[in-house]
Design an enzyme around this catalytic site. Structure first.
Site, PDB file in Angstrom:
ATOM      1  N   ASP A  99      17.100 -13.291  21.446  1.00  0.00           N
ATOM      2  CA  ASP A  99      16.180 -12.280  21.135  1.00  0.00           C
ATOM      3  C   ASP A  99      16.040 -11.226  21.955  1.00  0.00           C
ATOM      4  O   ASP A  99      15.921 -10.254  21.584  1.00  0.00           O
ATOM      5  CB  ASP A  99      14.617 -13.083  20.972  1.00  0.00           C
ATOM      6  CG  ASP A  99      13.661 -12.190  20.399  1.00  0.00           C
ATOM      7  OD1 ASP A  99      13.704 -11.827  19.356  1.00  0.00           O
ATOM      8  OD2 ASP A  99      12.709 -11.802  21.171  1.00  0.00           O
ATOM      9  N   LYS A 140      16.955  -7.152  21.684  1.00  0.00           N
ATOM     10  CA  LYS A 140      15.832  -5.902  22.022  1.00  0.00           C
ATOM     11  C   LYS A 140      16.974  -5.209  23.091  1.00  0.00           C
ATOM     12  O   LYS A 140      16.757  -3.933  23.133  1.00  0.00           O
ATOM     13  CB  LYS A 140      14.678  -6.567  23.050  1.00  0.00           C
ATOM     14  CG  LYS A 140      13.798  -7.405  21.862  1.00  0.00           C
ATOM     15  CD  LYS A 140      12.711  -7.970  22.681  1.00  0.00           C
ATOM     16  CE  LYS A 140      11.635  -8.735  21.799  1.00  0.00           C
ATOM     17  NZ  LYS A 140      10.958  -9.602  22.567  1.00  0.00           N
TER      18      LYS A 140
END
Ligand SMILES: NC(=O)C1=CN([C@@H]2O[C@H](COP(=O)(O)OP(=O)(O)OC[C@H]3O[C@@H](n4cnc5c(N)ncnc54)[C@H](OP(=O)(O)O)[C@@H]3O)[C@@H](O)[C@H]2O)C=CC1
Ligand SMILES: N[C@@H](CC=O)C(=O)O
Ligand code: NA
Length: 362
Positions: free
Chosen positions: A222, A226
């Site tokens: 994750d 980003k």
């Protein structure tokens, strides 16, 4: 009037529905009105008929016989029949990649697209370039995704402003995961007497910080998504797998088939994480999971590192993100800090994008 259709009224989507309701009671809603017109989850979909959906009643409507079986193509078709696409925003609040693969089609139909889902923007560079091209097309619908990085913190709007103004991004670094910030700030808070690691993961999940599947957080994936988004906006045309990624999930836990099994096996590895914490503690340091996007030197990495207690990363509050931009205009970096995960702050980020869209499509 901007019409809003929500795909995925889960933790974040439900908070957004409440925010739309609260907004409708405000004075600003008189000049910039927003109405909720359709909702679909993976099973059922509903539409407002002559009037918008009452945000207080959507749950009972979606579980009533007024709801239709969920079907994304049929959802979009009905939306286009009932509403002008340019004055409608589709909000994808899922974490689903196949939903994200529809954005180009939705944009080409003229719908505005807003989402906290990172999958499209950290997917292939080809998809990124096609989506990004809508930013510069005259009269094109908007595609906004502020909440994909730093949840509600104004991270992407700031970075886009820097890039649009002709600034040169040298390096972006920070703590980009609310979950991993919560875990390591709670876990390595300068003592060795905290809760076991697996207990803190459970609390992060209960607080709404984790991804629907917490393995996406602990694997570093994750954060890597980003970081890829930040790198691309900063001008590096990289693919996700070009980032060096440190997966902190111990090897034997990685093949665990389901998120539930993963959570139930995690306590077996508490000693492993305690040992990492102790090693940092004995150096007078704390653990933090950080992203470093060095545009100048083309070095992109997400990793677990230890920092002295005097470092700004060490004094972060649990769950907060911190992101700094070192640029030509800001050699002394511009830094953004605050809550980086949770249903409300995320839906705030989405709502800011909805307001921007409502202003433009007025
Ligand atoms: N939590 C946070 O702090 C942050 C989250 N985000 C992002 O927000 C997004 C939402 O997260 P969260 O609310 O926790 O997720 P949830 O799992 O709580 O909700 C997901 C929703 O998506 C629906 N859904 C899943 N697949 C489909 C499908 N194929 N068609 C229609 N609906 C579908 C689910 O419906 P059903 O119930 O029927 O399965 C559910 O309503 C994610 O992309 C996440 O990365 C971004 C920033 C911060
Ligand atoms: N799981 C994510 C949610 C926001 O993107 C995080 O912990 O940061
Ligand atoms: Na943000």
């Amino acid at each position: 009037m901007l019409s809003v259709a929500i795909v995925g009224p889960g933790l974040v989507g439900e908070a957004l529905i409440k925010m739309i309701h609260d907004y409708s009671q405000s004075l600003r809603a008189i000049t910039v009105p927003i109405q909720l017109v359709a909702i679909t989850n993976s099973r059922k979909m509903i539409f407002g008929d002559s009037s918008p959906i009452n945000p207080n009643e959507w749950k009972s409507i979606i579980s009533s016989d007024k709801a239709q079986p969920a079907d994304i193509p049929a959802f979009i078709k009905q939306l286009a029949q009932k509403h002008v696409p340019g004055k409608t925003a589709i909000i994808d609040c899922t974490s689903n990649e196949s939903i994200a693969n529809n954005y180009l089609e939705w944009l080409n139909l003229g719908f505005n697209v807003i989402t906290p889902n990172k999958k499209a923007f950290s997917g292939s560079i080809d998809l990124w370039n096609q989506l990004r091209a809508f930013r510069t097309k005259q009269g094109a619908p908007l595609i906004l995704h502020e909440a994909t990085v730093g949840a509600g913190l104004p991270v992407l709007s700031t970075l886009n402003n820097l890039v649009d103004s002709g600034d040169k991004i040298i390096k972006v670094e920070g703590i980009l995961s609310g979950t991993l910030s919560f875990l390591f700030c709670e876990f390595s808070n300068g003592t060795l007497n905290g809760k076991p690691f697996s207990e803190i993961v459970k609390i992060a999940k209960a607080n709404g910080f984790t991804e629907p599947d917490p393995r996406d957080d602990l694997s570093g994936l994750d954060v890597a998504r980003k970081a890829t988004i930040l790198a691309r906006i900063s001008g590096a045309n990289i693919e996700l797998d070009q980032l060096a990624l440190e997966n902190i999930v111990p090897e034997p836990l990685r093949p665990t088939p389901t998120a539930d099994e993963f959570m139930s096996k995690l306590p077996e590895f508490d000693d492993h994480f305690s040992a990492l914490n102790k090693a940092a503690y004995e150096k007078g340091e704390v653990l933090r999971y950080v992203a470093s996007i060095d545009i100048e030197n083309k070095d992109y990495r997400v990793e677990l590192k230890s920092f002295p207690k005097s470092h700004p990363f060490a004094s972060l509050s649990p769950g907060d993100n911190i992101i700094s931009f070192k640029t030509k205009y800001f050699p002394n970096p511009l830094t953004i800090q605050g809550a980086g995960a949770g249903a409300e702050v995320t839906s705030f980020g989405i709502f800011c994008d909805i307001l921007k869209t409502a202003e433009v499509s007025k």
